[in-house]
Design a protein around this motif. Structure first.
Motif, PDB file in Angstrom:
ATOM      1  N   SER A  48      99.216  71.144  11.344  1.00 30.03           N
ATOM      2  CA  SER A  48     100.660  71.020  11.500  1.00 30.03           C
ATOM      3  C   SER A  48     101.004  70.242  12.766  1.00 30.03           C
ATOM      4  CB  SER A  48     101.293  72.416  11.533  1.00 30.03           C
ATOM      5  OG  SER A  48     102.680  72.317  11.657  1.00 30.03           O
ATOM      6  N   ALA A  49     100.329  70.538  13.865  1.00 29.99           N
ATOM      7  CA  ALA A  49     100.596  69.863  15.139  1.00 29.99           C
ATOM      8  C   ALA A  49     100.253  68.380  15.068  1.00 29.99           C
ATOM      9  CB  ALA A  49      99.803  70.538  16.257  1.00 29.99           C
ATOM     10  N   ILE A  50      99.196  68.029  14.383  1.00 30.10           N
ATOM     11  CA  ILE A  50      98.823  66.622  14.225  1.00 30.10           C
ATOM     12  C   ILE A  50      99.907  65.868  13.460  1.00 30.10           C
ATOM     13  CG2 ILE A  50      97.220  65.064  13.017  1.00 30.10           C
ATOM     14  CD1 ILE A  50      94.984  67.130  13.766  1.00 30.10           C
ATOM     15  N   ASN A  51     100.478  66.508  12.477  1.00 29.57           N
ATOM     16  CA  ASN A  51     101.493  65.857  11.651  1.00 29.57           C
ATOM     17  C   ASN A  51     102.873  65.812  12.292  1.00 29.57           C
ATOM     18  OD1 ASN A  51     100.600  65.055   8.730  1.00 29.57           O
ATOM     19  ND2 ASN A  51      99.357  66.794   9.372  1.00 29.57           N
ATOM     20  N   ARG A  52     103.080  66.531  13.386  1.00 32.87           N
ATOM     21  CA  ARG A  52     104.354  66.482  14.105  1.00 32.87           C
ATOM     22  C   ARG A  52     104.198  65.442  15.208  1.00 32.87           C
ATOM     23  NH1 ARG A  52     109.558  67.863  13.345  1.00 32.87           N
ATOM     24  NH2 ARG A  52     108.928  69.813  12.422  1.00 32.87           N
ATOM     25  N   THR A  53     104.513  64.193  14.899  1.00 30.48           N
ATOM     26  CA  THR A  53     104.266  63.082  15.828  1.00 30.48           C
ATOM     27  C   THR A  53     105.480  62.842  16.732  1.00 30.48           C
ATOM     28  OG1 THR A  53     104.911  61.570  14.059  1.00 30.48           O
ATOM     29  CG2 THR A  53     102.543  61.945  14.384  1.00 30.48           C
ATOM     30  N   GLU A  54     105.780  63.841  17.533  1.00 30.77           N
ATOM     31  CA  GLU A  54     106.863  63.773  18.510  1.00 30.77           C
ATOM     32  C   GLU A  54     106.676  64.920  19.496  1.00 30.77           C
ATOM     33  OE1 GLU A  54     110.761  64.902  17.314  1.00 30.77           O
ATOM     34  OE2 GLU A  54     110.045  66.631  16.213  1.00 30.77           O
ATOM     35  N   SER A  55     107.471  64.890  20.557  1.00 31.44           N
ATOM     36  CA  SER A  55     107.542  66.021  21.471  1.00 31.44           C
ATOM     37  C   SER A  55     108.807  66.781  21.123  1.00 31.44           C
ATOM     38  CB  SER A  55     107.597  65.544  22.927  1.00 31.44           C
ATOM     39  OG  SER A  55     106.352  64.986  23.288  1.00 31.44           O
ATOM     40  N   ARG A  56     108.687  68.096  20.910  1.00 32.85           N
ATOM     41  CA  ARG A  56     109.852  68.905  20.530  1.00 32.85           C
ATOM     42  C   ARG A  56     109.663  70.306  21.088  1.00 32.85           C
ATOM     43  NH1 ARG A  56     114.117  68.617  17.194  1.00 32.85           N
ATOM     44  NH2 ARG A  56     113.410  66.630  16.363  1.00 32.85           N
ATOM     45  N   GLY A  57     110.736  70.834  21.616  1.00 29.49           N
ATOM     46  CA  GLY A  57     110.677  72.194  22.135  1.00 29.49           C
ATOM     47  C   GLY A  57     109.688  72.287  23.283  1.00 29.49           C
ATOM     48  N   ALA A  58     108.850  73.288  23.226  1.00 26.07           N
ATOM     49  CA  ALA A  58     107.885  73.516  24.308  1.00 26.07           C
ATOM     50  C   ALA A  58     106.626  72.675  24.159  1.00 26.07           C
ATOM     51  CB  ALA A  58     107.506  74.993  24.340  1.00 26.07           C
ATOM     52  N   HIS A  59     106.466  71.974  23.062  1.00 29.94           N
ATOM     53  CA  HIS A  59     105.231  71.213  22.822  1.00 29.94           C
ATOM     54  C   HIS A  59     105.425  69.738  23.155  1.00 29.94           C
ATOM     55  CE1 HIS A  59     103.388  74.714  21.141  1.00 29.94           C
ATOM     56  NE2 HIS A  59     104.465  74.898  20.397  1.00 29.94           N
ATOM     57  N   TYR A  60     104.623  69.260  24.072  1.00 26.68           N
ATOM     58  CA  TYR A  60     104.708  67.887  24.546  1.00 26.68           C
ATOM     59  C   TYR A  60     103.490  67.113  24.066  1.00 26.68           C
ATOM     60  CZ  TYR A  60     104.904  63.900  27.707  1.00 26.68           C
ATOM     61  OH  TYR A  60     104.944  62.629  28.222  1.00 26.68           O
ATOM     62  N   ARG A  61     103.720  66.060  23.294  1.00 30.23           N
ATOM     63  CA  ARG A  61     102.640  65.190  22.831  1.00 30.23           C
ATOM     64  C   ARG A  61     102.533  64.023  23.796  1.00 30.23           C
ATOM     65  NH1 ARG A  61     100.998  64.889  17.069  1.00 30.23           N
ATOM     66  NH2 ARG A  61      99.846  63.114  17.847  1.00 30.23           N
ATOM     67  N   THR A  62     101.415  63.891  24.486  1.00 31.67           N
ATOM     68  CA  THR A  62     101.249  62.791  25.435  1.00 31.67           C
ATOM     69  C   THR A  62     101.244  61.441  24.729  1.00 31.67           C
ATOM     70  OG1 THR A  62      98.833  63.039  25.360  1.00 31.67           O
ATOM     71  CG2 THR A  62     100.016  64.219  27.124  1.00 31.67           C
TER      72      THR A  62
END
Length: 143
Positions: free
Chosen positions: A89-103
């Motif tokens: 699920s995290a791999i497929n969420r290609t953005e930063s949202r809420g508390a999760h920051y994708r570098t």
């Protein structure tokens, strides 16, 4: 059994011979668990998550299936399977949202505002993006 005039189906008991889970080595289990927050925590990146997903899937597929298993075996399997689903699920969420920051995707993407990641479980797990409509709700205070 009947509750509130509605029939309730009886729980079926799965025979141990019907269920097979991998016999996961403690050392490998601890290694994967110890990496989970670093790979799937607040700050994450796609390459690290993809590598971690491969490790999880290798562990879940390559170990021999247990003829009989203990509660501890089941808990190890369930925890690693849950991490696999979270990672997909995290791999497929290609953005930063809420508390999760994708570098690798540092910005919020409004396109994903109404997108959920749905995991399909069949012969293999698959993740896909599903658009869902959401009603915007506002709370008005009158003074």
């Amino acid at each position: 059994a009947i509750i509130n005039n509605l029939p309730i189906r009886q729980k079926s008991r799965c025979q141990p011979s019907q269920l097979r889970i991998p016999k996961i080595e403690q050392r490998q289990y601890e290694h994967l668990i110890s990496q989970s927050f670093g790979k799937l925590g607040i700050e994450r990146d796609g390459q690290s998550m993809k590598h971690y997903l491969k490790e999880l899937q290798h562990c879940l597929v390559e170990h021999p299936m247990a003829e009989a298993f203990t509660r501890e075996d089941w808990q190890k399997y369930a925890r690693l399977r849950t991490l696999e689903i979270v990672c997909m699920s995290a791999i497929n969420r290609t953005e930063s949202r809420g508390a999760h920051y994708r570098t690798d995707y540092p910005m919020l993407n409004e396109h994903f505002q109404n997108i959920d990641i749905e995991i399909e479980m069949g012969v293999a797990l698959r993740a896909k993006q599903i658009k869902r409509s959401r009603e915007t709700q506002a709370i008005l205070h009158r003074g």
